[in-house]
Write an enzyme that holds these catalytic residues in place. Structure first.
Site, PDB file in Angstrom:
ATOM      1  N   ASP A  60       0.840  -1.196   0.000  1.00 28.04           N
ATOM      2  CA  ASP A  60       0.000   0.000   0.000  1.00 28.04           C
ATOM      3  C   ASP A  60       0.878   1.250   0.000  1.00 28.04           C
ATOM      4  OD1 ASP A  60      -2.350   1.799   0.831  1.00 28.04           O
ATOM      5  OD2 ASP A  60      -3.258  -0.182   0.858  1.00 28.04           O
ATOM      6  N   PRO A  68      -0.054   5.514  17.815  1.00 32.74           N
ATOM      7  CA  PRO A  68      -0.076   4.784  19.096  1.00 32.74           C
ATOM      8  C   PRO A  68      -0.743   3.414  19.026  1.00 32.74           C
ATOM      9  CG  PRO A  68      -1.593   6.669  19.117  1.00 32.74           C
ATOM     10  CD  PRO A  68      -0.732   6.819  17.906  1.00 32.74           C
ATOM     11  N   ASP A  69      -1.623   3.192  18.047  1.00 29.88           N
ATOM     12  CA  ASP A  69      -2.271   1.885  17.928  1.00 29.88           C
ATOM     13  C   ASP A  69      -1.486   0.916  17.051  1.00 29.88           C
ATOM     14  OD1 ASP A  69      -4.383   2.730  19.512  1.00 29.88           O
ATOM     15  OD2 ASP A  69      -5.534   3.472  17.809  1.00 29.88           O
ATOM     16  N   ASP A  76      10.589  -5.820  17.455  1.00 28.44           N
ATOM     17  CA  ASP A  76       9.776  -5.705  18.665  1.00 28.44           C
ATOM     18  C   ASP A  76       8.553  -4.808  18.485  1.00 28.44           C
ATOM     19  OD1 ASP A  76      11.576  -7.325  20.084  1.00 28.44           O
ATOM     20  OD2 ASP A  76      12.863  -5.599  20.512  1.00 28.44           O
ATOM     21  N   HIS A  98      -3.709   5.933   3.683  1.00 28.61           N
ATOM     22  CA  HIS A  98      -4.433   4.770   3.170  1.00 28.61           C
ATOM     23  C   HIS A  98      -3.895   3.473   3.761  1.00 28.61           C
ATOM     24  CE1 HIS A  98      -5.876   1.810   0.195  1.00 28.61           C
ATOM     25  NE2 HIS A  98      -6.811   2.691  -0.122  1.00 28.61           N
ATOM     26  N   SER A 237     -33.074  -9.502  17.348  1.00 28.89           N
ATOM     27  CA  SER A 237     -33.240  -8.055  17.279  1.00 28.89           C
ATOM     28  C   SER A 237     -32.475  -7.385  18.409  1.00 28.89           C
ATOM     29  CB  SER A 237     -34.724  -7.678  17.383  1.00 28.89           C
ATOM     30  OG  SER A 237     -35.466  -8.244  16.325  1.00 28.89           O
TER      31      SER A 237
END
Length: 313
Positions: A60, A68-69, A76, A98, A237
């Site tokens: 990509d 941070p995520d 590591d 992207h 539902s």
């Protein structure tokens, strides 16, 4: 097919569905807390399948490994490797967004959780702006993914015509047992709008869709203030308020069993299957018997290891 491979297919198919809804000059947000349960992506986690030990190549615009995520580049970090084919010698850092979105949907593991939060990412940067990409670089990135030991390759981009070199490279990956997920592109739904690598018959090619449904594949059962995760049957539902009641055991949910207990306004707990060998006691029969007995809700627990999904009548 190995269980992790099945989970990996869920991961990358979901990524491709999201990414190809991109429209310039509009802001889109990925709500992983809602979208992951919608596709059932969190169900494998009930079995402890979270992407651990899986390497997913993302071909990509690179990945922002300072996010941070998705923090860390190297052995590591979340992004354990990759290659920058645009500026060789530099890390495959995303300056477009992207590729970072793709990687985040797959394996974010911070405030946001991707479908496979413990998977590792291999980032291959083949485009700077997300608008143009060289077919030669796609081929090089596929071959580098194979060389680096990727278990899955996700390609949420492509060319608008058949390209033999890209298709041959995809075939090389498939021959190595690597799962290849490709995007159908943005030019549909008319015929003859899918190019390479999406046109390759060996890859799993996914087109975009609009989701106007509300769904929750995960519910919480709370007993004495202790929560348990349960899977609602298909067709359930969304509740406006919780169902509260006494849990009563109802055997296998047979009509004759429920006649011997007071199930009115209770939450009925029954076992999957039957105590008679060869007897087919469908979920729909258990559901009907529970409703006729006056129960508020029905919980079916498994009689063997593994996850199962039921369907309401």
């Amino acid at each position: 097919m190995k269980m992790w491979a099945v989970f990996a297919i869920i991961v990358v198919v979901f990524v491709t569905l999201i990414i190809f809804q991109f429209v310039p000059n509009e802001n889109f947000h990925t709500y992983l807390d809602k979208s992951v349960p919608f596709i059932g992506g969190d169900i494998p986690r009930l079995e402890g399948i979270d992407g651990n030990g899986i390497k997913i190549a993302v071909i990509d615009t690179g990945v922002d490994f300072n996010h941070p995520d998705l923090f860390g580049f190297g052995p590591d970090g979340k992004v354990i490797g990759g290659y920058n084919f645009i500026k060789e010698g530099e890390p495959p850092l995303d300056t477009n967004g992207h590729g970072t979105q793709v990687a985040g949907v797959i394996a974010a593991d911070g405030n946001l959780k991707g479908v496979a939060p413990k998977a590792k990412i291999l980032a291959y940067k083949v485009s700077e702006n997300g608008e143009s990409v060289s077919s030669d670089l796609i081929v090089k990135a596929i071959d580098k993914s194979i060389e680096d030991g990727a278990d899955i390759i996700n390609i949420s981009l492509g060319v608008n015509k058949t390209n033999a070199n890209i298709d041959i490279a995809v075939n090389r990956a498939l021959e190595k047992g690597i799962i290849v997920i490709t995007a159908a592109g943005n030019d549909g739904p008319t015929p003859q709008t899918i190019g390479s690598p999406g046109k390759n018959s060996g890859s799993i090619t996914v087109g975009a869709t609009y989701n106007n449904l509300t769904s929750s594949l995960i519910a919480t059962l709370e007993v004495n203030e202790k929560p348990y995760t349960v899977i609602p049957m298909a067709g359930s539902s969304k509740l406006d308020k919780p169902i509260v009641g006494k849990i009563v055991f109802g055997g296998y949910g047979k009509e004759e069993e429920l006649k011997n207990i007071n199930a009115t306004n209770t939450i009925l707990l029954v076992e999957r299957g039957s105590n008679i060998k060869g007897e087919l006691l469908y979920f729909s029969i258990k559901e009907k018997n529970a409703a006729n007995a006056g129960a508020k809700a029905l919980i079916v627990y498994n009689n063997e290891p593994g996850i199962f999904l039921g369907e309401l009548i």
